[in-house]
Design a protein around this motif. Structure first.
Motif, PDB file in Angstrom:
ATOM      1  N   HIS A  53      93.999  56.029  87.877  1.00 15.83           N
ATOM      2  CA  HIS A  53      92.567  55.927  88.132  1.00 15.83           C
ATOM      3  C   HIS A  53      92.221  55.896  89.623  1.00 15.83           C
ATOM      4  CE1 HIS A  53      88.397  54.865  87.731  1.00 15.83           C
ATOM      5  NE2 HIS A  53      88.591  53.683  88.268  1.00 15.83           N
ATOM      6  N   PRO A  65      87.825  55.401  84.067  1.00 18.03           N
ATOM      7  CA  PRO A  65      89.202  54.967  83.814  1.00 18.03           C
ATOM      8  C   PRO A  65      89.638  55.198  82.379  1.00 18.03           C
ATOM      9  CG  PRO A  65      87.741  53.081  84.224  1.00 18.03           C
ATOM     10  CD  PRO A  65      86.951  54.306  84.506  1.00 18.03           C
ATOM     11  N   PHE A  91      88.315  63.217  72.064  1.00 16.73           N
ATOM     12  CA  PHE A  91      87.339  63.814  72.972  1.00 16.73           C
ATOM     13  C   PHE A  91      88.043  64.412  74.172  1.00 16.73           C
ATOM     14  CE2 PHE A  91      83.195  64.439  74.835  1.00 16.73           C
ATOM     15  CZ  PHE A  91      83.407  64.334  76.198  1.00 16.73           C
ATOM     16  N   HIS A 108      83.083  71.031  75.857  1.00 11.30           N
ATOM     17  CA  HIS A 108      83.853  69.904  75.315  1.00 11.30           C
ATOM     18  C   HIS A 108      84.375  70.273  73.936  1.00 11.30           C
ATOM     19  CE1 HIS A 108      80.446  68.842  72.768  1.00 11.30           C
ATOM     20  NE2 HIS A 108      79.675  68.733  73.815  1.00 11.30           N
TER      21      HIS A 108
ATOM     22  N   ARG B  79      78.376  60.620  70.971  1.00 11.57           N
ATOM     23  CA  ARG B  79      79.611  60.698  70.179  1.00 11.57           C
ATOM     24  C   ARG B  79      80.618  59.662  70.644  1.00 11.57           C
ATOM     25  NH1 ARG B  79      83.885  64.942  70.146  1.00 11.57           N
ATOM     26  NH2 ARG B  79      82.634  66.222  71.518  1.00 11.57           N
ATOM     27  N   LEU B  80      80.584  59.365  71.930  1.00  9.73           N
ATOM     28  CA  LEU B  80      81.555  58.429  72.496  1.00  9.73           C
ATOM     29  C   LEU B  80      80.914  57.816  73.731  1.00  9.73           C
ATOM     30  CD1 LEU B  80      84.584  57.442  73.171  1.00  9.73           C
ATOM     31  CD2 LEU B  80      84.746  59.551  74.467  1.00  9.73           C
ATOM     32  N   THR B  82      81.816  54.961  77.130  1.00  7.92           N
ATOM     33  CA  THR B  82      82.760  54.062  77.788  1.00  7.92           C
ATOM     34  C   THR B  82      81.984  53.185  78.754  1.00  7.92           C
ATOM     35  OG1 THR B  82      83.241  55.502  79.676  1.00  7.92           O
ATOM     36  CG2 THR B  82      84.557  55.837  77.693  1.00  7.92           C
ATOM     37  N   THR B  84      82.546  50.696  82.081  1.00  2.00           N
ATOM     38  CA  THR B  84      83.506  50.299  83.110  1.00  2.00           C
ATOM     39  C   THR B  84      82.793  49.594  84.249  1.00  2.00           C
ATOM     40  OG1 THR B  84      83.321  52.234  84.524  1.00  2.00           O
ATOM     41  CG2 THR B  84      84.711  52.464  82.611  1.00  2.00           C
ATOM     42  N   LEU B  95      89.092  48.350  89.952  1.00  2.00           N
ATOM     43  CA  LEU B  95      88.919  47.884  88.578  1.00  2.00           C
ATOM     44  C   LEU B  95      89.122  49.063  87.638  1.00  2.00           C
ATOM     45  CD1 LEU B  95      85.659  45.847  89.244  1.00  2.00           C
ATOM     46  CD2 LEU B  95      87.938  44.904  88.896  1.00  2.00           C
ATOM     47  N   ASP B  96      90.087  48.958  86.753  1.00  2.00           N
ATOM     48  CA  ASP B  96      90.327  50.101  85.876  1.00  2.00           C
ATOM     49  C   ASP B  96      90.318  49.723  84.397  1.00  2.00           C
ATOM     50  OD1 ASP B  96      93.932  50.252  86.517  1.00  2.00           O
ATOM     51  OD2 ASP B  96      92.619  48.674  85.740  1.00  2.00           O
ATOM     52  N   TYR B  98      88.381  49.016  80.755  1.00  2.00           N
ATOM     53  CA  TYR B  98      87.223  49.660  80.142  1.00  2.00           C
ATOM     54  C   TYR B  98      87.094  49.259  78.681  1.00  2.00           C
ATOM     55  CZ  TYR B  98      90.943  52.969  78.829  1.00  2.00           C
ATOM     56  OH  TYR B  98      92.100  53.547  78.373  1.00  2.00           O
ATOM     57  N   THR B 100      85.307  50.896  75.047  1.00  2.00           N
ATOM     58  CA  THR B 100      84.760  52.151  74.538  1.00  2.00           C
ATOM     59  C   THR B 100      84.147  51.926  73.174  1.00  2.00           C
ATOM     60  OG1 THR B 100      86.641  52.950  73.253  1.00  2.00           O
ATOM     61  CG2 THR B 100      86.735  53.296  75.623  1.00  2.00           C
ATOM     62  N   ASP B 102      84.972  53.222  70.660  1.00  2.00           N
ATOM     63  CA  ASP B 102      86.072  53.212  69.699  1.00  2.00           C
ATOM     64  C   ASP B 102      86.564  51.823  69.372  1.00  2.00           C
ATOM     65  OD1 ASP B 102      88.642  55.734  69.579  1.00  2.00           O
ATOM     66  OD2 ASP B 102      86.506  55.846  69.092  1.00  2.00           O
ATOM     67  N   ASP B 103      86.489  50.898  70.331  1.00  2.13           N
ATOM     68  CA  ASP B 103      87.148  49.613  70.105  1.00  2.13           C
ATOM     69  C   ASP B 103      86.226  48.397  70.155  1.00  2.13           C
ATOM     70  OD1 ASP B 103      88.707  50.112  73.312  1.00  2.13           O
ATOM     71  OD2 ASP B 103      86.764  49.210  72.861  1.00  2.13           O
ATOM     72  N   ARG B 140      79.027  55.431  80.472  1.00  2.00           N
ATOM     73  CA  ARG B 140      79.056  56.889  80.340  1.00  2.00           C
ATOM     74  C   ARG B 140      78.955  57.220  78.852  1.00  2.00           C
ATOM     75  NH1 ARG B 140      82.792  55.651  84.403  1.00  2.00           N
ATOM     76  NH2 ARG B 140      82.600  56.834  86.345  1.00  2.00           N
ATOM     77  N   TYR B 142      79.009  60.126  76.225  1.00  4.28           N
ATOM     78  CA  TYR B 142      79.466  61.510  76.143  1.00  4.28           C
ATOM     79  C   TYR B 142      78.863  62.223  74.936  1.00  4.28           C
ATOM     80  CZ  TYR B 142      82.959  60.252  79.655  1.00  4.28           C
ATOM     81  OH  TYR B 142      83.581  59.842  80.802  1.00  4.28           O
ATOM     82  N   ASP B 143      78.522  63.479  75.147  1.00  5.31           N
ATOM     83  CA  ASP B 143      78.001  64.338  74.080  1.00  5.31           C
ATOM     84  C   ASP B 143      76.788  63.679  73.435  1.00  5.31           C
ATOM     85  OD1 ASP B 143      79.522  65.995  71.174  1.00  5.31           O
ATOM     86  OD2 ASP B 143      77.763  66.443  72.399  1.00  5.31           O
TER      87      ASP B 143
END
Lengths: 218, 166
Positions: A53, A65, A91, A108, B79-80, B82, B84, B95-96, B98, B100, B102-103, B140, B142-143
């Motif tokens: 990252h 990240p 994705f 995408h 659709r997704l 994140t 951060t 700082l990395d 995150y 999402t 998904d979780d 962020r 996405y889609d």
């Protein structure tokens, strides 16, 4: 007094012109151009994986990240570019940027037929050359005895010419209907692609590295 | 110099969050273009998604690693997504971590609660470092249809409340 006012006005106008000129010219002079930073990754026409990252942020200015990035630099003038990669996680995204890091194309996985990356990029001028010769030109006259007058077909109108071009493009499109390759025609020479794959958890690193190592940019 | 003044052009305020729907496209105005060139960053295209950035909590105070925050509300659809944290001062730890879509675990009413803190916290937790003086939150998405003209007053993004500070 009027001389003073005139000098002030000239200075203001000059100042404004210089300001506008600087603002417009700045993208070309920026020493932090992303395009230049990416040269350190390696050869053109190859996807280079960005390992972590902090490196992604240093190269791209900003990075998620939760994504794993790979970059490919190329010049469309030297020929079409084929980008391909197998499916990986839920994705992925490819963005194409010009030399000034302006986005000119994006794709995408939602647009892919089976999660595969299968993209072909053509330069606008080359594509035009490819398509146009397939149109027969009725205005071309067969050689005849110059002393014998022959009826000349009326010249094509713009609309007829446009129709013929459309038919040629449609013929080509139908020929490719079974082929899932996505084609994009871009009006740019130097460009770079950022290919990013979503990394839900570190457990997916193996799949992602696999897909990235098989990714082609030729 | 005027170009340092900050990204105030073509930004759209979505509650506490700032979005840049037209960032980085060739049609952007010359001021944004010059500023992006100077920063040397690449941005998200509208087909890819939308980035929302928050720099303050609901009181208007900057976000710091010494405090614990609760983000609550509904994340705009996509659709997704994140979430951060980015340290904004130089020489701060990168700082990395995150979260999402998904979780995360959703509340009963389909809304979302996330805790941001240096110390571990039950539920959805986004870690930051105690040494981080200032950070921004980047969401962020996405889609999403929001990226191309879907942003308006009916979108209610999450709020960020400061709970306790060390």
């Amino acid at each position: 007094m009027t001389t003073l006012i005139r000098y002030i006005l000239v200075s203001l106008v000059l100042g404004a012109l210089i300001h506008i000129g600087a603002v417009i010219a700045l993208p070309n002079f920026a020493d932090q151009k992303v395009w230049n930073r990416l040269a350190q990754l390696g050869d053109n026409r190859e996807f280079h994986l960005i390992g972590d990252h902090p490196t992604a942020v240093r190269l791209l200015g900003t990075a998620d990240p939760a994504m794993v990035y790979a970059i490919c630099r190329f010049n469309l003038k030297t020929g079409p570019v084929t980008m391909a990669a197998p499916p990986s996680t839920s994705f992925w995204n490819v963005t194409i940027f010009n030399e000034n890091a302006e986005m000119i194309y994006n794709l995408h996985d939602g647009a892919s037929r089976n999660g595969e990356l299968d993209l072909e990029l053509y330069h606008l001028s080359k594509k035009r050359q490819e398509v146009l010769p397939t149109i027969e030109d009725p205005n071309r006259l067969a050689p005849v005895d110059p002393l014998t007058p022959l009826p000349v077909p009326p010249p094509l109108t713009d609309a007829q010419r446009a129709d013929l071009l459309e038919e040629a493009i449609e013929r080509e499109r139908l020929a490719r209907e079974d082929d899932p390759t996505i084609e994009a025609i871009l009006d740019v020479d130097k460009a770079f692609a950022i290919y990013k794959i979503f990394r839900p958890l570190s457990a997916y690193d193996g799949i992602i590295i696999d897909a990235m190592s098989q990714a082609r940019c030729e | 110099m005027t170009l340092e003044r900050g990204l105030q052009f073509n930004t759209v305020d979505v509650g506490l969050w700032e979005a840049w729907p037209v960032a980085g496209e060739p049609t952007a105005d010359p001021y944004s273009k010059a500023l992006f060139a100077r920063i040397g960053s690449v941005w998200m295209s509208s087909t890819e998604g939308l980035a929302l950035v928050a720099k303050t909590d609901t009181d208007g105070a900057g976000l710091t690693g010494q405090c614990r925050y609760r983000i609550s509300g509904v994340v705009p659809r996509g659709r997704l997504w994140t979430l951060t944290a980015t340290a904004t001062e130089p020489r701060q730890p990168e700082l990395d971590s995150y979260l999402t879509s998904d979780d995360v675990i959703w509340d009963e009413d389909q809304s979302l609660t996330v805790t941001i803190s240096a110390r571990v916290f039950p539920g959805n937790w986004l870690p930051v470092s105690e040494e981080t003086n200032r950070f921004e939150l980047v969401l962020r998405i996405y889609d999403t249809p929001l990226a191309s003209g879907g942003l308006d007053d009916t979108v209610r993004p999450p709020v960020i409340e400061r709970e306790v500070c060390l």
